[in-house]
Design a protein around this motif. Structure first.
Motif, PDB file in Angstrom:
ATOM      1  N   ASP A 368       0.837  -1.193   0.000  1.00 35.21           N
ATOM      2  CA  ASP A 368       0.000   0.000   0.000  1.00 35.21           C
ATOM      3  C   ASP A 368       0.870   1.241   0.000  1.00 35.21           C
ATOM      4  O   ASP A 368       1.778   1.388   0.833  1.00 35.21           O
ATOM      5  CB  ASP A 368      -0.918   0.012   1.229  1.00 35.21           C
ATOM      6  CG  ASP A 368      -1.865  -1.183   1.241  1.00 35.21           C
ATOM      7  OD1 ASP A 368      -2.275  -1.604   0.145  1.00 35.21           O
ATOM      8  OD2 ASP A 368      -2.178  -1.687   2.344  1.00 35.21           O
ATOM      9  N   SER A 450      -2.051  -5.211   0.736  1.00 32.75           N
ATOM     10  CA  SER A 450      -3.364  -5.779   0.473  1.00 32.75           C
ATOM     11  C   SER A 450      -3.155  -7.132  -0.189  1.00 32.75           C
ATOM     12  O   SER A 450      -2.317  -7.260  -1.099  1.00 32.75           O
ATOM     13  CB  SER A 450      -4.181  -4.854  -0.424  1.00 32.75           C
ATOM     14  OG  SER A 450      -4.396  -3.608   0.196  1.00 32.75           O
ATOM     15  N   LYS A 478      -7.877  -3.836  -1.442  1.00 32.97           N
ATOM     16  CA  LYS A 478      -7.293  -2.492  -1.387  1.00 32.97           C
ATOM     17  C   LYS A 478      -8.388  -1.430  -1.349  1.00 32.97           C
ATOM     18  O   LYS A 478      -8.303  -0.445  -0.601  1.00 32.97           O
ATOM     19  CB  LYS A 478      -6.369  -2.287  -2.597  1.00 32.97           C
ATOM     20  CG  LYS A 478      -5.494  -1.048  -2.502  1.00 32.97           C
ATOM     21  CD  LYS A 478      -4.559  -0.968  -3.689  1.00 32.97           C
ATOM     22  CE  LYS A 478      -3.462  -1.998  -3.600  1.00 32.97           C
ATOM     23  NZ  LYS A 478      -2.452  -1.662  -2.561  1.00 32.97           N
ATOM     24  N   ARG A 481     -10.066  -1.617   1.956  1.00 35.07           N
ATOM     25  CA  ARG A 481      -9.112  -1.471   3.051  1.00 35.07           C
ATOM     26  C   ARG A 481      -9.326  -2.562   4.106  1.00 35.07           C
ATOM     27  O   ARG A 481      -9.228  -2.318   5.307  1.00 35.07           O
ATOM     28  CB  ARG A 481      -9.220  -0.087   3.688  1.00 35.07           C
ATOM     29  CG  ARG A 481      -8.880   1.041   2.723  1.00 35.07           C
ATOM     30  CD  ARG A 481      -8.815   2.371   3.413  1.00 35.07           C
ATOM     31  NE  ARG A 481      -8.433   3.429   2.480  1.00 35.07           N
ATOM     32  CZ  ARG A 481      -8.252   4.712   2.820  1.00 35.07           C
ATOM     33  NH1 ARG A 481      -8.410   5.076   4.087  1.00 35.07           N
ATOM     34  NH2 ARG A 481      -7.920   5.590   1.913  1.00 35.07           N
ATOM     35  N   GLU A 557      -4.959   4.416  -6.368  1.00 32.67           N
ATOM     36  CA  GLU A 557      -4.405   3.054  -6.344  1.00 32.67           C
ATOM     37  C   GLU A 557      -3.444   2.803  -7.493  1.00 32.67           C
ATOM     38  O   GLU A 557      -2.472   2.067  -7.354  1.00 32.67           O
ATOM     39  CB  GLU A 557      -5.538   2.031  -6.424  1.00 32.67           C
ATOM     40  CG  GLU A 557      -6.444   2.017  -5.205  1.00 32.67           C
ATOM     41  CD  GLU A 557      -7.666   1.156  -5.431  1.00 32.67           C
ATOM     42  OE1 GLU A 557      -7.689   0.448  -6.458  1.00 32.67           O
ATOM     43  OE2 GLU A 557      -8.585   1.185  -4.603  1.00 32.67           O
TER      44      GLU A 557
END
Length: 778
Positions: A368, A450, A478, A481, A557
């Motif tokens: 992450d 993740s 992801k 979360r 992301e």
């Protein structure tokens, strides 16, 4: 001349050459048949002239090849000269031979015979030199080992002649007699050398090798028979010279059509056959030499063969070691030392095939916000972090599990004999191992990942399918979360939609599909509008106007947030410059994510953009979140301090929703706090919420900060905020986010309303227009 006529003329030489070759073989066949007929020995009128005719036909074929060759004319000319020399010598031998006898020995015919070998060898050297410029040393050594080994064997075969010549008196007859077997030695060595070369052995070179071997074998048999006084002319042995020359002629005829680049090397054990046999033969020669009489020349050649074979073996061993090292390197990630993507794709299918009937799990880990580490601390620190992460992950796995780095910040884990529960437990262990801080170059860092989980055979029976589904699960984890996620069928549709949205977002950034809406920030005490907040929208060509919630998380992301923020900043400053020229100077607030603020060069770039538009630095307000302030306070102090020193204002957005710390309000250069709508909305019904808002406003003022309230939805909230002393407010009750053109109209109406009786604007009576957008202003 017609095209068909030109084509016929271009065919005629090819047809003529073909008929010439067939005529040569016809003469050779007749000569062989005549020799097979029982007779009374050599007949010059029949055997002799047929022999000469066969050799001159071979000569004609060779010179025809020379005439039409362009790139091999000189080498072919040497070979043709050798065949011609032999034909001349044979013709002289026939013409000078007395009836029923033989010409004197040596004679001028021997000059023609003996010139054949050096001329042929010179031509072969030129041909091989042209086609073997890129030969590896191993191929050259193989050819040399084969040549010496073959020459040693022939030296043993011709040992009676060589020993007789060495022990007898030196005369012209002796010299010429020894010259023939020595020439045969060179010819055989050349033929075997060609056969040992993997790039020259295939195809037309077989014709040359066969012809020279037949010729040399005939010559050797003749020499042995002549030495023992057992040779008789007119026997089938005499046909060997004519047949050998015919093969050489056919090779010369074919070479101009195939004399281009050398053939690629042949893989496998085939190229090693000749040097292997030659080495074995050399060992046999040395064994015979230890037990009996073997010519010294044969012993020398055998010794050289063994020596070169040893060198070749050493080179081969080094090459095997190098290939093994290269194979290992090709399967190993050069940074972490873990197996790489190639190793994963090589090993996993074998493991899955071996576990038919069993279960396995594929885990895909993606770090992450790893990009922020590279951008803020440098790629060297990022690389050190990846190395330590690889070590920690390895420590959490069993000996039979496979951990590989796919590239970047992605790792894959194959768990043997693991179902969904075991895979989830393993994902928890891996994430827990990464939770402890990493110390790199004196800097303490925290990392998280993740994890997407796909199960074999439930979700797929091949690596490609498992990777795809684990990737979908990883992005689901992801986005939510949640840390980890086990693939479910519904993820497939979301994964495809996500990929399509990502591609469309890349196009949107490249083709300026992003637009800005502006929401005014109104001073509650005076009703004046001195600034606006710029809010991004995506003018999607297929779906229409999209709000940030549909694409900002995806941009974050996938590393597109920095480019997106740059576009928003450019559009906002362009609009601020337009308002400046129109005499309506307004400050513009732009939201910056944490990933956009890690760039150390951001303050300078912002300064350059302001200067290019002739705008003062105070026209821009950078809105940041508490997350950025809490994650890395040192970096925040540096970036925000440089922005403040340049004149840019700093605002903390969504204040109160994170883990707020009064310390950063004291330590960091901040101008403004924006109270989140979660506190503003319940004020009228919740005294505790009202008390929090009032005390927060007092706190901001005591620190010299401006307080802005977001999400003002009704007149009651507006009145309460005014009573509490809030400085500015924004919300749907006051004005929705609208395009710049609509905002200009709203501002004009607002100024008219503000200039009415009392010259003080009543917030409840402020004109408000509904923009085309609906929903929250974020």
């Amino acid at each position: 001349m017609s095209i068909s006529t030109r084509r016929r003329e271009s065919w005629r030489p090819t047809g003529a050459r073909r008929w010439l070759v067939w005529a040569m073989w016809l003469v050779v066949a007749c000569y062989v048949l005549v020799l097979l007929i029982p007779g009374e020995g050599f007949n010059p009128s029949l055997d002799g002239w047929l022999s000469a005719l066969a050799m001159w036909m071979s000569t004609l074929v060779c010179w025809t090849a020379v005439a039409r060759s362009r790139f091999m004319r000189a080498p072919l000319a040497l070979c043709a000269a050798g065949v011609t020399s032999y034909a001349l010598g044979d013709s002289y031998y026939i013409l000078s031979a007395p009836i029923g006898g033989s010409p004197p020995f040596p004679s001028p015919a021997d000059i023609g015979y003996l010139l054949f070998s050096p001329l042929i060898l010179a031509g072969l050297t030129a041909v091989v030199h042209r086609q073997a410029r890129t030969f590896p040393w191993s191929a050259l050594l193989d050819s040399t080992v084969g040549s010496f080994g073959a020459a040693g064997v022939l030296a043993v075969v011709l040992s009676p002649i060589l020993e007789s010549a060495a022990s007898g008196p030196l005369s012209s007859a002796t010299v010429v007699g020894v010259a023939y077997p020595l020439a045969d030695l060179f010819l055989v060595a050349a033929v075997v050398g060609i056969a040992a070369s993997p790039r020259l052995a295939p195809g037309r070179w077989i014709l040359l090798a066969g012809g020279l071997l037949i010729f040399a074998a005939t010559d050797a048999a003749y020499a042995l028979l002549q030495h023992s006084a057992a040779y008789e002319g007119g026997t089938p042995l005499d046909a060997g010279w004519a047949v050998g020359l015919a093969f050489i002629a056919v090779w010369a005829n074919e070479l101009p059509r195939g004399g281009g680049p050398a053939n690629p090397a042949v893989a496998g054990a085939g190229p090693l056959a000749v040097p292997t046999v030659a080495t074995a033969a050399a060992l046999g020669i040395l064994l015979l030499a230890s037990q009996g009489s073997v010519p010294g020349l044969a012993v020398v050649l055998a010794g050289l063969t063994i020596l070169l074979a040893g060198v070749r073996t050493q080179l081969a061993f080094r090459r095997v070691v190098k290939v093994a090292d290269l194979r290992l390197l090709a399967r190993t990630d050069d940074l972490t030392g873990l197996p790489n993507r190639r190793a994963l794709h090589s090993d996993v299918p074998l493991r899955l095939a071996a576990r038919r009937g069993g279960r396995s799990a594929l885990l895909l880990l993606d770090l992450d916000r790893f990009k922020e580490v590279n951008d803020s601390l440098g790629h060297d620190i990022g690389d050190l972090l990846l190395v330590q992460i690889g070590t920690r992950l390895s420590e959490q796995l069993r000996s039979g599990d496979l951990l590989a780095r796919l590239g970047g910040d992605e790792f894959a884990v194959l768990l043997d004999d693991a179902g969904p529960d075991a895979a989830v437990l393993a994902a928890g262990r891996l994430r827990a191992a990464m939770a402890a801080p990493f110390t790199l170059a004196g800097i303490s860092l925290q990392a998280s990942a993740s994890v997407g989980i796909a199960l074999f055979p439930d979700h797929g029976d091949d690596l490609t399918t498992l990777l795809r589904k684990a990737d979908m699960a990883m992005y689901k984890a992801k986005a939510a979360r949640s840390g980890h996620h086990v693939y479910v069928d519904s993820d497939d549709n979301r994964g495809q939609e996500r990929l399509r949205t990502l591609q469309e977002l890349r196009v949107a950034l490249a083709e300026d599909q992003l637009v800005l809406h502006y929401q005014p920030k109104i001073e509650l005490a005076t009703g004046q509008v001195r600034g606006v907040e710029a809010l991004v929208r995506w003018n999607h060509p297929r779906l229409g106007l999209l709000y940030p919630g549909t694409f900002l998380a995806l941009a974050e992301e996938t590393g597109l947030m920095r480019d997106l923020t740059t576009i928003v900043l450019r559009l906002a400053l362009d609009q601020a410059a337009t308002w400046q020229r129109q005499g309506t100077p307004l400050s513009v607030a732009v939201n910056f994510s944490a990933s956009s603020l890690v760039d150390a060069g951001l303050p300078e770039r912002i300064g350059a953009m302001l200067e290019a538009r002739g705008l003062p630095s105070s026209v821009l307000t950078v809105e940041i979140t508490e997350e950025f302030l809490m994650d890395d306070r040192d970096r925040a102090r540096d970036i925000l301090g440089r922005l403040r020193r340049s004149g840019v204002r700093v605002s903390v957005d969504d204040f109160g929703t994170g883990y707020s710390s009064l310390a950063y309000l004291r330590e960091l250069p901040i101008d403004e706090l924006k109270l989140d709508r979660a506190f503003v909305f319940p004020m009228s019904d919740d005294p505790r919420a009202a008390a929090l808002v009032s005390s927060t406003i007092d706190l901001a003022h005591s620190l010299g900060l401006i307080m802005v309230a977001e999400g003002v939805e009704d007149a009651v909230a507006c009145d309460d905020l005014t009573r509490y002393g809030c400085d500015q407010a924004q919300g749907y009750f006051l004005c929705r986010p609208v395009p710049a053109a609509e905002l200009d109209g709203w501002l004009a109406e607002h100024r008219l309303a503000a200039a009415g009786p009392g010259a003080v604007l009543d917030p409840g009576g402020m004109p408000s227009i509904a923009g085309t957008a609906a929903g929250p202003g974020r």
